[in-house]
Scaffold this motif. Structure first.
Motif: not given
Length: 424
Positions: A135-136, A140-141, A156-157, A226-228
């Motif tokens: 899902h990250i 991004l894509i 970038i995350p 938003m990253g994780t």
């Protein structure tokens, strides 16, 4: 370098996995060796650290090429890991030697992509962030592909910073940093290859810590998503302990989020012995038999049952609807092609295969001597770890057509998980 076409209309993506470090801040030895083991080759949740990133990228539908950058002298070790765990995807993975710094390693990876004529997006990822989820990558894509900003070169995350930040000099606090204006950068960092490649061709210094910083130093715009927290980086030994718990709690199931959509499919197939002599093909390997099996294809009853189990879990018809026996192009076809297609259908549906269980029912031939070879071949076709593949055999105690040695039956079960959205 080989690549395969993406399975959706989204841009093609190549991945550079940076795994060339020596990991000196994480010194550890195993029970039988005294030498230092680089963190990218240590075991995490039952497999080497680099396998986690490779697993994420090889199974993403838009990733068509992967560059694995390792340290000098680590090439053979990396190749052995790919051969063992990623035989099905080996044609899209290239191993190259990195440099003395991360920036040099990334530059080598970008050069390899450019020389291969790749033209798309490149995801630059640190193998030391093993728990990457699809899902990250999707976010991004999607962000970079759909942005209307003409001057946006990457995304970038990031994570917001929760701790108070202090600037320190000689153990004394010299300033307070506003944490509301700070974020922690993660990887993968996604860029338009032609934009980031030009920067690496002309890099002036090596003290830039990530690819976004390089782009920004050239005055280019980089966006964020938003990253994780599960994308934390392995730096110190205590990080390894934390990620070990996270991997065993759910990281070994690619992209399984809080609301798990797990489905199970069953498959059954039968082929009878004919008048022609053997051998026969079972589970992708050749098995000696007095008589051959009668079928339109190669008659691999084991692989046919596995295909139907996967199609059943997908609610996507059966093997006959995808490969009708009335079509001459499938006459004497290798059934490995059918199973490969069923696996691709799972990937296209963004479903991960968790487990395959196959039972062969026959009085003849004997299956047990070939069981491990069958499991290995199924692992090669599907890309699954062999520990997720079961092959069993039983007889019908002399009853029925299998008991009379008139043919072979197979029953299979496939467990898959649809990769839904995951909270961070």
């Amino acid at each position: 370098m080989s690549d395969h076409a993406p399975t959706s209309a989204s841009p093609r993506v190549a991945a550079i996995i940076v795994a060339a470090g020596s990991g000196q801040r994480m010194i550890s030895t195993d029970a039988s060796h005294t030498e230092h083991i680089p963190k990218q080759f240590r075991d995490l949740g039952g497999k080497p650290v680099i396998c986690w990133s490779l697993d994420a990228f090889t199974k993403h539908q838009n990733v068509s090429s992967i560059i694995l950058v390792v340290g000098q002298g680590q090439e053979a070790q990396a190749q052995a890991i790919i051969d063992k765990h990623f035989g099905h995807y080996a044609h899209i993975v290239s191993i190259i030697t990195g440099g003395a710094t991360r920036m040099q390693s990334v530059r080598n990876g970008i050069a390899a992509l450019s020389e291969a004529g790749f033209d798309g997006f490149v995801a630059i990822h640190d193998a030391a962030r093993p728990l990457l989820k699809h899902h990250i990558l999707d976010k991004l894509i999607d962000h970079l592909a759909t942005s209307s900003a003409q001057d946006l070169v990457g995304v970038i995350p990031v994570l917001p910073v929760s701790d108070s930040l202090k600037q320190i000099n000689d153990s004394l606090i010299t300033d307070v940093i506003d944490r509301d204006k700070a974020s922690a950068a993660q990887t993968p960092q996604l860029f338009r290859l032609h934009s980031i490649a030009a920067l690496y061709d002309n890099i002036a210094h090596e003290n830039i810590t990530d690819d976004a910083s390089l782009a920004m130093s050239a005055g280019l715009n980089v966006a964020t998503i938003m990253g994780t927290r599960s994308l934390m980086k392995l730096t110190y030994e205590e990080d390894f302990t934390i990620l070990e718990h996270l991997s065993r709690a759910g990281g070994n199931r690619q992209n399984i989020g809080p609301a798990m959509d797990i489905r199970v499919g069953n498959g059954f197939d039968v082929h009878k012995f004919g008048d022609k002599p053997g051998p026969i093909t079972l589970c992708g390997i050749t098995v000696e038999s007095e008589y051959g099996l009668t079928a339109h294809s190669d008659g691999d009853v084991g692989l046919h049952a596995l295909c139907d189990a996967l199609f059943g879990a997908l609610a996507d018809g059966d093997i006959g609807s995808h490969f009708p026996p009335s079509d001459d192009q499938w006459k004497n076809a290798d059934s490995a092609r059918f199973l490969d297609y069923a696996v691709e259908q799972c990937h296209n549906a963004k479903a991960s295969i968790l487990h395959l269980d196959l039972t062969l029912i026959c009085e003849y031939p004997k299956i047990t001597p070939h069981r491990d070879a069958m499991r290995k071949r199924i692992a090669e076709i599907t890309g699954l770890d062999i520990g997720r593949i079961a092959v069993k055999a039983t007889t019908s105690e002399g009853l029925g057509f299998t008991g009379r040695r008139e043919g072979i039956a197979a029953q299979a079960t496939a467990t898959i998980c649809y990769n839904g959205a995951e909270s961070s």
